[in-house]
Motif scaffolding. Structure first.
Motif, PDB file in Angstrom:
ATOM      1  N   ALA A 435      49.252  34.441   6.006  1.00 42.34           N
ATOM      2  CA  ALA A 435      47.963  33.956   6.496  1.00 42.34           C
ATOM      3  C   ALA A 435      48.105  33.125   7.761  1.00 42.34           C
ATOM      4  O   ALA A 435      47.231  33.136   8.627  1.00 42.34           O
ATOM      5  N   GLN A 436      49.189  32.371   7.888  1.00 46.15           N
ATOM      6  CA  GLN A 436      49.355  31.508   9.050  1.00 46.15           C
ATOM      7  C   GLN A 436      50.824  31.500   9.460  1.00 46.15           C
ATOM      8  O   GLN A 436      51.704  31.826   8.676  1.00 46.15           O
ATOM      9  N   SER A 437      51.057  31.153  10.696  1.00 41.69           N
ATOM     10  CA  SER A 437      52.421  31.131  11.219  1.00 41.69           C
ATOM     11  C   SER A 437      53.184  29.937  10.669  1.00 41.69           C
ATOM     12  O   SER A 437      52.593  28.959  10.196  1.00 41.69           O
ATOM     13  N   MET A 438      54.530  30.017  10.762  1.00 34.00           N
ATOM     14  CA  MET A 438      55.379  28.945  10.253  1.00 34.00           C
ATOM     15  C   MET A 438      55.288  27.725  11.173  1.00 34.00           C
ATOM     16  O   MET A 438      55.248  27.855  12.400  1.00 34.00           O
ATOM     17  N   SER A 439      55.259  26.562  10.545  1.00 36.72           N
ATOM     18  CA  SER A 439      55.149  25.326  11.315  1.00 36.72           C
ATOM     19  C   SER A 439      56.443  25.040  12.060  1.00 36.72           C
ATOM     20  O   SER A 439      57.500  25.599  11.760  1.00 36.72           O
ATOM     21  N   ALA A 440      56.380  24.154  13.013  1.00 40.90           N
ATOM     22  CA  ALA A 440      57.563  23.812  13.809  1.00 40.90           C
ATOM     23  C   ALA A 440      58.632  23.156  12.954  1.00 40.90           C
ATOM     24  O   ALA A 440      59.836  23.378  13.159  1.00 40.90           O
TER      25      ALA A 440
END
Length: 500
Positions: A435-440
């Motif tokens: 659903a969403q990209s991986m955080s930093a």
């Protein structure tokens, strides 16, 4: 099939019957059935050597009837073609006419022969006398008999010289064998001493995987009473005399050559001057003994020792992570049983494999290695069946691990719950969401884990540098493959550490 004439410059060809003028094609004599006639025809055809020779004669080699008497092919009187060079055609050669001769001629022949063959032995002279004194028919001339007698005498002399040379050689070999047996020399050109003293750099490490000094340390651990002790704790399958005479340090060296370079049994038998059965007996006995001796040790130190020797970067990022785990597979020959094929088939390798769990510390030293299981087993199941969790529990009870310590692994190990029951944590890369990209932060954590988890892969690569495991394991070796695998894995701890 097109037929060509092989005679001289003749260009007869079955494709042009109007130019044959009624000539026919005669098959060439075959070397296997009539070599003499074949050689005569080749010489009479007078073709270049590279165009017509014995090797060129096949079932499709012909000569036309134009080159025979009356253009009618070979006859009884003229069986051969005419000579392509001179054009002469010769009649057939017949056996010499049997002629009766008188006793005076016989006596003269014998007297002439006796004058020339004075130096011949009695058997040769008697043979010539029997031929010369025939009173019914004369098959050989006097010169033929003399030439035959001289040839027989020469062959007998050569035979005596060869017999004498053979007897001298056998006597010399017998003396060498007796000397070798008396001095109890089994390994002359290939042994621990010869390899360690070689002028070739690192030759001993090439054959065994460890240095000569560490090999001596290994021998002192395996045999505390020394290699020359009368008591040998190694158990062999058969009671072979040459196995007993070979020192145990040479036997360990033989075993290390087997697993490090994958040398075949026949090769080792040649190098160590042993029988093949003796080499197999030594390999089985030494592998079992080293499996028990090396497997009896505890390789997992106290957590304080692990933390004290951690690499500085590792200690900053994962100060409580005491071990790194991963699984590895080695390929085997495909079993004949369909059930075994199904159990050993690995979807990851697309081949029949065996799988093992490997645990190392942050420096890359082996802490634990499991037995080999079928390639279809999952990472979670192998942790259960190998007793990995029970081993961690016993380390916790003895104080070697503290609650809150962690184990590093890849995403395939979903063992958080089992480790939580023991009081440990699991460090694995975070999972990405669709659903969403991986955080930093998660990207940074993934990179850190990948940078340090590479040490267990390097440790596994050290094990697979033992070339016995870099090729397909034969089915005949599966009965002792766990012993070979454990010995090779733990012997990597005798090498230099990976992370310095």
């Amino acid at each position: 099939m097109v037929k060509h004439c092989s005679y001289g410059t003749c260009k007869s060809d079955s494709r042009y019957p109007d130019k044959l003028n009624g000539a026919k094609f005669i098959p060439f004599p075959k070397p296997k059935t009539n070599l003499e006639k074949c050689m005569r025809w080749i010489a009479l055809c007078n073709r270049p050597q590279d165009q017509l020779n014995i090797n060129k004669i096949t079932k499709n080699t012909y000569i036309c009837t134009k080159h025979f008497i009356n253009n009618d092919g070979p006859t009884t009187e003229y069986p051969d073609p005419c000579d392509a060079k001179s054009g002469v055609i010769k009649k057939a050669r017949h056996l010499p006419t049997r002629q009766l001769f008188t006793g005076n001629a016989t006596c003269n022949s014998v007297s002439e022969a006796s004058n020339i063959t004075e130096d011949m032995d009695t058997s040769t002279t008697d043979f010539l006398h029997d031929i010369a004194c025939q009173t019914s028919e004369q098959l050989f001339s006097s010169m033929d008999m003399l030439a035959m007698g001289a040839r027989i005498h020469q062959l007998e002399k050569e035979n005596q010289e060869l017999r004498a040379a053979l007897a001298a050689y056998q006597s010399k070999m017998q003396s060498v064998r007796s000397t070798s047996t008396q001095t109890n020399i089994h390994v002359e050109n290939f042994s621990v001493e010869s390899v360690s003293n070689s002028k070739i750099k690192n030759l001993f490490q090439y054959y065994t995987g460890i240095t000569y000094l560490r090999f001596l340390m290994l021998i002192s651990f395996l045999f505390p009473n020394g290699t020359n002790s009368d008591v040998n704790h190694v158990t062999y399958d058969s009671n072979r005399e040459e196995v007993k005479r070979l020192p145990v340090d040479q036997q360990v060296f033989l075993f290390l050559c087997r697993i490090r370079n994958g040398l075949q049994v026949k090769d080792l038998a040649c190098r160590f001057n042993l029988k093949i059965q003796s080499v197999s007996t030594i390999l089985k006995g030494i592998s079992k003994y080293m499996y028990l001796r090396l497997g009896s040790l505890s390789y997992w130190p106290h957590r304080s020792v692990i933390i004290q020797n951690m690499p500085s970067v590792y200690k900053e990022e994962f100060p409580n992570c005491v071990a790194i785990i991963d699984c590895t597979e080695i390929k085997i020959q495909r079993p004949s049983s369909l059930l075994c094929q199904s159990q050993c088939y690995s979807e990851y390798k697309s081949a029949t494999t065996l799988k093992s769990l490997v645990v190392c510390d942050p420096n890359g030293s082996i802490l634990l290695v499991s037995d080999l299981y079928c390639g279809s087993i999952s990472d979670n199941d192998i942790c259960v069946k190998s007793g990995f969790f029970q081993h961690l529990q016993s380390l916790m009870e003895r104080g070697y691990l503290h609650p809150g310590d962690s184990i590093m692994a890849d995403k395939g190990f979903r063992i958080e719950d089992q480790l939580a029951e023991i009081g440990l944590r699991l460090n694995i890369p975070p999972f990405a969401s669709s659903a969403q990209s991986m955080s930093a932060a998660n990207v940074t954590l993934t990179r850190k884990i990948a940078a340090h988890r590479i040490h267990v892969e390097r440790a596994i690569n050290q094990i697979k540098c033992f070339k016995l495991f870099s090729r397909k394991i034969p089915v005949s070796l599966l009965h002792s493959i766990n012993e070979y695998w454990l010995c090779a894995s733990l012997l990597t701890n005798f090498q230099d550490i990976l992370v310095k």
